[in-house]
Design a protein around this motif. Structure first.
Motif, PDB file in Angstrom:
ATOM      1  N   TYR A  24       2.986  -4.949   7.597  1.00 59.89           N
ATOM      2  CA  TYR A  24       2.474  -4.463   6.321  1.00 59.89           C
ATOM      3  C   TYR A  24       3.192  -5.130   5.157  1.00 59.89           C
ATOM      4  CZ  TYR A  24       6.528  -1.351   5.688  1.00 59.89           C
ATOM      5  OH  TYR A  24       7.785  -0.843   5.521  1.00 59.89           O
ATOM      6  N   SER A  25       2.662  -4.937   3.943  1.00 60.35           N
ATOM      7  CA  SER A  25       3.267  -5.404   2.703  1.00 60.35           C
ATOM      8  C   SER A  25       3.680  -4.184   1.884  1.00 60.35           C
ATOM      9  CB  SER A  25       2.261  -6.224   1.888  1.00 60.35           C
ATOM     10  OG  SER A  25       1.870  -7.385   2.586  1.00 60.35           O
ATOM     11  N   HIS A  26       4.677  -4.363   0.997  1.00 61.11           N
ATOM     12  CA  HIS A  26       5.111  -3.260   0.154  1.00 61.11           C
ATOM     13  C   HIS A  26       4.089  -2.933  -0.939  1.00 61.11           C
ATOM     14  CE1 HIS A  26       9.060  -2.427   1.742  1.00 61.11           C
ATOM     15  NE2 HIS A  26       9.392  -3.708   1.693  1.00 61.11           N
ATOM     16  N   LEU A  27       3.469  -3.943  -1.531  1.00 64.40           N
ATOM     17  CA  LEU A  27       2.564  -3.731  -2.657  1.00 64.40           C
ATOM     18  C   LEU A  27       1.226  -4.416  -2.437  1.00 64.40           C
ATOM     19  CD1 LEU A  27       5.024  -4.692  -5.539  1.00 64.40           C
ATOM     20  CD2 LEU A  27       4.568  -2.398  -4.679  1.00 64.40           C
ATOM     21  N   ALA A  28       0.164  -3.749  -2.847  1.00 65.07           N
ATOM     22  CA  ALA A  28      -1.167  -4.352  -2.924  1.00 65.07           C
ATOM     23  C   ALA A  28      -1.604  -4.192  -4.373  1.00 65.07           C
ATOM     24  CB  ALA A  28      -2.131  -3.636  -1.993  1.00 65.07           C
ATOM     25  N   LEU A  29      -1.908  -5.310  -5.038  1.00 62.73           N
ATOM     26  CA  LEU A  29      -2.263  -5.301  -6.455  1.00 62.73           C
ATOM     27  C   LEU A  29      -3.729  -5.687  -6.609  1.00 62.73           C
ATOM     28  CD1 LEU A  29      -1.450  -5.172  -9.462  1.00 62.73           C
ATOM     29  CD2 LEU A  29      -0.801  -7.588  -9.260  1.00 62.73           C
ATOM     30  N   VAL A  30      -4.487  -4.840  -7.298  1.00 57.64           N
ATOM     31  CA  VAL A  30      -5.903  -5.094  -7.568  1.00 57.64           C
ATOM     32  C   VAL A  30      -6.022  -5.448  -9.044  1.00 57.64           C
ATOM     33  CG1 VAL A  30      -8.225  -4.129  -7.562  1.00 57.64           C
ATOM     34  CG2 VAL A  30      -6.572  -3.428  -5.812  1.00 57.64           C
ATOM     35  N   GLN A  31      -6.638  -6.591  -9.329  1.00 54.49           N
ATOM     36  CA  GLN A  31      -6.833  -7.038 -10.704  1.00 54.49           C
ATOM     37  C   GLN A  31      -8.282  -7.446 -10.897  1.00 54.49           C
ATOM     38  OE1 GLN A  31      -3.094  -9.118 -12.382  1.00 54.49           O
ATOM     39  NE2 GLN A  31      -3.451 -10.050 -10.399  1.00 54.49           N
ATOM     40  N   GLY A  32      -8.892  -6.969 -11.967  1.00 54.63           N
ATOM     41  CA  GLY A  32     -10.262  -7.345 -12.276  1.00 54.63           C
ATOM     42  C   GLY A  32     -11.248  -6.296 -11.808  1.00 54.63           C
ATOM     43  N   PRO A  33     -12.537  -6.550 -12.072  1.00 57.72           N
ATOM     44  CA  PRO A  33     -13.566  -5.583 -11.666  1.00 57.72           C
ATOM     45  C   PRO A  33     -13.681  -5.511 -10.145  1.00 57.72           C
ATOM     46  CG  PRO A  33     -14.580  -7.582 -12.491  1.00 57.72           C
ATOM     47  CD  PRO A  33     -13.093  -7.734 -12.696  1.00 57.72           C
ATOM     48  N   ALA A  34     -13.770  -4.298  -9.650  1.00 57.38           N
ATOM     49  CA  ALA A  34     -13.803  -4.131  -8.197  1.00 57.38           C
ATOM     50  C   ALA A  34     -14.632  -2.924  -7.814  1.00 57.38           C
ATOM     51  CB  ALA A  34     -12.389  -3.964  -7.651  1.00 57.38           C
ATOM     52  N   ARG A  35     -15.119  -2.948  -6.578  1.00 55.02           N
ATOM     53  CA  ARG A  35     -15.695  -1.786  -5.923  1.00 55.02           C
ATOM     54  C   ARG A  35     -14.663  -1.326  -4.909  1.00 55.02           C
ATOM     55  NH1 ARG A  35     -20.215  -3.098  -2.627  1.00 55.02           N
ATOM     56  NH2 ARG A  35     -19.298  -5.144  -2.449  1.00 55.02           N
ATOM     57  N   TRP A  36     -14.520  -0.024  -4.765  1.00 54.16           N
ATOM     58  CA  TRP A  36     -13.569   0.540  -3.816  1.00 54.16           C
ATOM     59  C   TRP A  36     -14.334   1.090  -2.617  1.00 54.16           C
ATOM     60  CZ3 TRP A  36      -8.363   0.299  -4.613  1.00 54.16           C
ATOM     61  CH2 TRP A  36      -7.955  -0.057  -5.889  1.00 54.16           C
ATOM     62  N   LEU A  37     -13.844   0.813  -1.434  1.00 46.72           N
ATOM     63  CA  LEU A  37     -14.387   1.366  -0.206  1.00 46.72           C
ATOM     64  C   LEU A  37     -13.292   2.246   0.398  1.00 46.72           C
ATOM     65  CD1 LEU A  37     -16.604   1.505   1.962  1.00 46.72           C
ATOM     66  CD2 LEU A  37     -15.550  -0.524   3.010  1.00 46.72           C
ATOM     67  N   LEU A  38     -13.565   3.539   0.478  1.00 43.88           N
ATOM     68  CA  LEU A  38     -12.591   4.498   0.983  1.00 43.88           C
ATOM     69  C   LEU A  38     -13.056   4.992   2.346  1.00 43.88           C
ATOM     70  CD1 LEU A  38     -12.254   6.471  -2.363  1.00 43.88           C
ATOM     71  CD2 LEU A  38     -10.829   4.576  -1.565  1.00 43.88           C
ATOM     72  N   LEU A  39     -12.337   4.620   3.382  1.00 42.32           N
ATOM     73  CA  LEU A  39     -12.708   5.003   4.743  1.00 42.32           C
ATOM     74  C   LEU A  39     -12.004   6.284   5.147  1.00 42.32           C
ATOM     75  CD1 LEU A  39     -13.510   1.986   4.679  1.00 42.32           C
ATOM     76  CD2 LEU A  39     -12.836   1.890   7.065  1.00 42.32           C
ATOM     77  N   SER A  40     -12.747   7.202   5.715  1.00 45.25           N
ATOM     78  CA  SER A  40     -12.150   8.380   6.334  1.00 45.25           C
ATOM     79  C   SER A  40     -11.289   7.919   7.498  1.00 45.25           C
ATOM     80  CB  SER A  40     -13.247   9.305   6.868  1.00 45.25           C
ATOM     81  OG  SER A  40     -13.981   9.853   5.813  1.00 45.25           O
ATOM     82  N   ALA A  69     -16.282   0.472  10.704  1.00 45.54           N
ATOM     83  CA  ALA A  69     -16.508   1.160   9.436  1.00 45.54           C
ATOM     84  C   ALA A  69     -16.402   0.188   8.263  1.00 45.54           C
ATOM     85  CB  ALA A  69     -15.510   2.309   9.285  1.00 45.54           C
ATOM     86  N   LEU A  70     -15.442  -0.721   8.300  1.00 42.67           N
ATOM     87  CA  LEU A  70     -15.310  -1.718   7.236  1.00 42.67           C
ATOM     88  C   LEU A  70     -16.573  -2.568   7.131  1.00 42.67           C
ATOM     89  CD1 LEU A  70     -11.631  -2.886   7.794  1.00 42.67           C
ATOM     90  CD2 LEU A  70     -12.523  -1.788   5.718  1.00 42.67           C
ATOM     91  N   ARG A  71     -17.050  -3.066   8.268  1.00 42.22           N
ATOM     92  CA  ARG A  71     -18.274  -3.896   8.268  1.00 42.22           C
ATOM     93  C   ARG A  71     -19.450  -3.127   7.690  1.00 42.22           C
ATOM     94  NH1 ARG A  71     -16.187  -5.535  13.185  1.00 42.22           N
ATOM     95  NH2 ARG A  71     -17.522  -4.094  14.329  1.00 42.22           N
ATOM     96  N   ALA A  72     -19.566  -1.853   8.053  1.00 38.65           N
ATOM     97  CA  ALA A  72     -20.671  -1.031   7.552  1.00 38.65           C
ATOM     98  C   ALA A  72     -20.620  -0.906   6.036  1.00 38.65           C
ATOM     99  CB  ALA A  72     -20.638   0.352   8.204  1.00 38.65           C
ATOM    100  N   GLY A  73     -19.422  -0.994   5.464  1.00 40.45           N
ATOM    101  CA  GLY A  73     -19.264  -0.917   4.020  1.00 40.45           C
ATOM    102  C   GLY A  73     -19.243  -2.274   3.345  1.00 40.45           C
ATOM    103  N   GLY A  74     -19.516  -3.332   4.097  1.00 39.70           N
ATOM    104  CA  GLY A  74     -19.539  -4.678   3.524  1.00 39.70           C
ATOM    105  C   GLY A  74     -18.164  -5.287   3.338  1.00 39.70           C
TER     106      GLY A  74
END
Length: 145
Positions: A24-40, A69-74
């Motif tokens: 794993y990584s300590h930080l994930a940084l999101v920059q710019g316009p994005a869509r979020w996919l939240l998996l149960s 599940a990821l594939r189903a969400g694109g």
């Protein structure tokens, strides 16, 4: 800094230990316009064969379910910013199995931020692991529906 895309980058700052051996990584940084996919949380249930009896079998099926599940969400693994892993009867051997599985799946690509939480039980009797994910996708281009 480890960069996955212009939208999502991963970082392991100086002053913190190197988490790469644990997948794993300590930080994930999101920059710019994005869509979020939240998996149960995805467990180790096979759609037709039920729940394997052992941790290794459940871990393998859990990761397969996560990818489905990821594939189903694109999305794909490269789009995952964060994982939350719940483990029943956590111990170092289970951490080693999980770390190896994550490193194998992501290969040389940057690995997501991740938290492992030991829990007394999960939703189903005999369930030993559950993984939820947050993925980040770019907005579709105008006119792409």
């Amino acid at each position: 800094m480890h960069t996955s895309t212009d939208l999502l980058s991963f970082h392991n700052p100086a002053g913190l230990y190197d988490p790469a051996p644990n997948g794993y990584s300590h930080l994930a940084l999101v920059q710019g316009p994005a869509r979020w996919l939240l998996l149960s949380g995805q467990g180790g249930e096979h759609p037709s064969d039920g729940l394997p009896d052992d941790f290794e079998g459940q871990l393998a099926q859990c990761l397969a379910n996560l990818q489905t599940a990821l594939r189903a969400g694109g999305a794909g693994l490269k789009d995952v910013a964060r994982l939350t892993v719940l483990v029943v009867e956590h111990r170092e051997a289970r951490l080693a199995q999980l770390s190896q599985a994550l490193k194998s799946l992501w290969g040389e690509a940057p690995t997501p931020a991740c938290t492992l939480i030991p829990v007394p039980r999960l939703a189903l009797d005999g369930m030993l692991i559950e993984i939820e994910a947050t993925a980040v996708l770019t907005h579709p281009k105008a006119g792409s529906g």
